[in-house]
Design an enzyme around this catalytic site. Sequence first.
Site: not given
Length: 171
Positions: A70, A76, A79-80, A84
Amino acid sequence: MSKQNAYTREELLKCSRGELFGPGNAQLPAPNMLMIDRITHISDTGGRFGKGEIVAELDIHPDLWFFQCHFEGDPVMPGCLGLDAMWQLVGFHLGWLGYKGRGRALGSGEVKFFGQVLPDAKKVTYTIHIKRTINRALTLGIADGSVAVDGREIYTAEGLRVGLFTSTDSF
């Protein structure tokens, strides 16, 4: 279980195996989805709303699994995964308070991303402010949270909701 106010990685791994709060109760995910290396502070008072807070950390190093995929050539942290981690911490707080059941993320209000975690970062810090804990037919934790990288806030989430369920068959 004694009510500690900090937890090591080894203790969090114990929680991921269901050994901290007992079988069938709140547990953290196992690696690779465990997005926390330690909880440096947890309480049932304090925080922005006076109802509890959690501060936790994740050490960043370039060989973390998500940097490889990713994105290729532009690594990076998704963001999820930070989002989480905040849900993981709200669920952990419910188990730490002694409530029973399996944790499930139930949603959030507004989420904002305004920064990123790159492979050269050193540490991610999660801060959770408990807004409300409800223990009726459903045990529910509601919180606001933020994610910082190397001391700079990069994500915020309002109204993080996690429930504990004694049965997840109809969930």
